[in-house]
Motif scaffolding. Sequence first.
Motif, PDB file in Angstrom:
ATOM      1  N   ALA A  56       0.818  -1.218   0.000  1.00  0.00           N
ATOM      2  CA  ALA A  56       0.000   0.000   0.000  1.00  0.00           C
ATOM      3  C   ALA A  56       0.853   1.270   0.000  1.00  0.00           C
ATOM      4  N   PHE A  57       2.073   1.197   0.521  1.00  0.00           N
ATOM      5  CA  PHE A  57       2.963   2.359   0.570  1.00  0.00           C
ATOM      6  C   PHE A  57       3.872   2.432  -0.652  1.00  0.00           C
ATOM      7  N   ASP A  58       4.359   1.275  -1.093  1.00  0.00           N
ATOM      8  CA  ASP A  58       5.478   1.237  -2.019  1.00  0.00           C
ATOM      9  C   ASP A  58       5.123   0.958  -3.475  1.00  0.00           C
ATOM     10  N   HIS A  59       3.935   0.463  -3.742  1.00  0.00           N
ATOM     11  CA  HIS A  59       3.555   0.140  -5.124  1.00  0.00           C
ATOM     12  C   HIS A  59       3.219   1.421  -5.889  1.00  0.00           C
ATOM     13  N   ILE A  60       3.796   1.561  -7.052  1.00  0.00           N
ATOM     14  CA  ILE A  60       3.536   2.714  -7.913  1.00  0.00           C
ATOM     15  C   ILE A  60       2.982   2.178  -9.228  1.00  0.00           C
TER      16      ILE A  60
END
Length: 183
Positions: A154-158
Amino acid sequence: MTTKQAAPGICRSVYTEPEINLNEPDLPVIPIGTIHTPFSNLEDMPIQPKGAKNVQGHIELLPQYAEGLQDLNGFSHIYLIYQFHKATRTELTVIPFMDTVPRGVYSTRSPLRPNHLGLSIVELVSITASTLLIRGIDVLDGTPVFDIKPFIQAFDHINESTSGWMTASDEDVENRRSDRRFL
């Protein structure tokens, strides 16, 4: 950061350079453990974790930091921040493994950067006491690790990103091995 009145009704932020005393001692960044891998030679190693997807290694954390591993076992992947401990020089322009054109070091993952810091995302297989079994590791045996952080989707996926000059295929990255250019 300070604010300054630019014109009636308009505020403008003005950045103030912090004072840096270059004669002060180094920052207190110390290794928290050691990364162990099957790679004892800088040549013919995978150049990224993608090329080492089945390579297992382990991290031996110093015992005084083992408590910090609590709750990490629920994560599938972790970031490792480590030192390219065999890098002996700094270059601001390098020819990366996946290119033939000189590039600014900050647009590459070359170990010849000023602080010789590396970053990898690896699979966390298991944790036993102060040892982490990992997969997908592409670093030299004996590499000092400075920090471990969880990969959080949720934080790191782009969803949408660009990779600048890097146009190699996944297969090219997986199959490319290091040579002598960064020794």
